[in-house]
Design an enzyme around this catalytic site. Sequence first.
Site, short mmCIF file in Angstrom:
data_model
loop_
_atom_site.label_atom_id
_atom_site.label_comp_id
_atom_site.label_asym_id
_atom_site.label_seq_id
_atom_site.Cartn_x
_atom_site.Cartn_y
_atom_site.Cartn_z
N CYS A 139 11.53 23.38 20.89
CA CYS A 139 12.22 23.99 19.73
C CYS A 139 12.57 22.95 18.67
O CYS A 139 11.68 22.53 17.94
CB CYS A 139 13.41 24.81 20.21
SG CYS A 139 13.76 26.19 19.11
N HIS B 21 11.24 28.43 24.39
CA HIS B 21 12.13 27.78 25.37
C HIS B 21 11.61 27.96 26.79
O HIS B 21 12.07 28.86 27.51
CB HIS B 21 13.56 28.29 25.22
CG HIS B 21 14.22 27.78 24.00
ND1 HIS B 21 14.98 26.64 23.99
CD2 HIS B 21 14.17 28.22 22.72
CE1 HIS B 21 15.40 26.40 22.77
NE2 HIS B 21 14.90 27.34 21.97
N GLU C 85 12.22 26.07 29.23
CA GLU C 85 13.21 25.62 30.21
C GLU C 85 14.04 26.77 30.76
O GLU C 85 14.64 26.69 31.84
CB GLU C 85 14.13 24.56 29.59
CG GLU C 85 15.28 25.06 28.74
CD GLU C 85 14.87 25.60 27.36
OE1 GLU C 85 13.68 25.51 27.00
OE2 GLU C 85 15.77 26.11 26.65
N1 LIG Z 1 17.86 24.74 14.80
C1 LIG Z 1 16.41 24.87 14.85
C2 LIG Z 1 15.92 24.78 16.28
C3 LIG Z 1 16.36 25.96 17.09
C4 LIG Z 1 16.65 25.66 18.55
O1 LIG Z 1 16.37 24.60 19.08
N2 LIG Z 1 17.28 26.66 19.17
C5 LIG Z 1 17.83 26.53 20.50
C6 LIG Z 1 19.34 26.39 20.45
C7 LIG Z 1 20.07 26.61 21.76
C8 LIG Z 1 19.32 26.06 22.98
O2 LIG Z 1 19.30 24.83 23.18
O3 LIG Z 1 18.72 26.85 23.73
C9 LIG Z 1 15.98 26.21 14.25
O4 LIG Z 1 16.87 27.05 13.99
O5 LIG Z 1 14.77 26.42 14.06
#
Ligand SMILES: N[C@@H](CCC(=O)NCCCC(=O)O)C(=O)O
Length: 251
Positions: free
Chosen positions: A112, A220, A222
């Site tokens: 991400c 995601h 994970e």
């Molecule tokens: N802020 C960026 C990346 C989004 C992101 O990494 N979301 C996950 C946040 C919570 C987690 O760690 O699961 C965007 O908005 O594109």
Amino acid sequence: MLQPIIGIPCDVKQIGLFPFHAVGEKYITAAVGGAGGVAILIPSLGDASQLRAIVDLVDGILLPGSPSNVEPHHYQGEPSREGTLHDKARDATTLPLIDMLVKEGVPLLGICRGFQEINVVMGGELHQHVQEVPGLHDHREPDTQDLDHMYGPAHPVSLAAGSWLQGWLGCDSVQVNSIHQQGIKRLADGLVAEALAEDGLVEAYRFDKAPGFAYAVQWHPEWKYWDNKASQAIFKAFGDACRERRMRRNQ
Ligand SMILES: N[C@@H](CCC(=O)NCCCC(=O)O)C(=O)O
């Protein structure tokens, strides 16, 4: 099985009166259980001498997601809107770290925000509000407090012909979750798209020209990786690359 050392850079979050360096637990459990490593959390101090020591210490780096956004001056983007969450310390740590890791062939998996960071370091650009771009869909998470819903399947991604994901999974499409407002506007030279959303947004890439494993996904994996074949394949490939580095360093 050999347990490689997997570094995970922290976000800096204000808790009460104090800044804390933190990583979401699901990234840690995926690095340990999915990739088979020993996870170490890396404080985001943005200190070059620390980064040198870290690159010498680890067998791989997992760049986790974050609600914060890469500051747009790193990719010639328009200034962020008022109230946008940034993390200057994380930017100051991960961006130079990525450059070192790629150059030295240290295995790297971006998730991400991490996916976005690698693209920026390699010279690409980001959309800051994907949902406002004509032709692109809304990739933000559903408005829910139910994490199984928030991180559940949101949309399909098509796997590029000849992609690693297609080879790992033996199929042409998978369902992925979607928790992001930013996304790839221009994929950096050298990054090869592995998966696309229905609106054409790049959702995964590999870096063929990198001397080591360098892979990243916008979704995601994970999240409950143990229940998802694509997640298991991604973390296994990353873990195998980290183990290979460990074995070479032990020789
Ligand atoms: N802020 C960026 C990346 C989004 C992101 O990494 N979301 C996950 C946040 C919570 C987690 O760690 O699961 C965007 O908005 O594109």
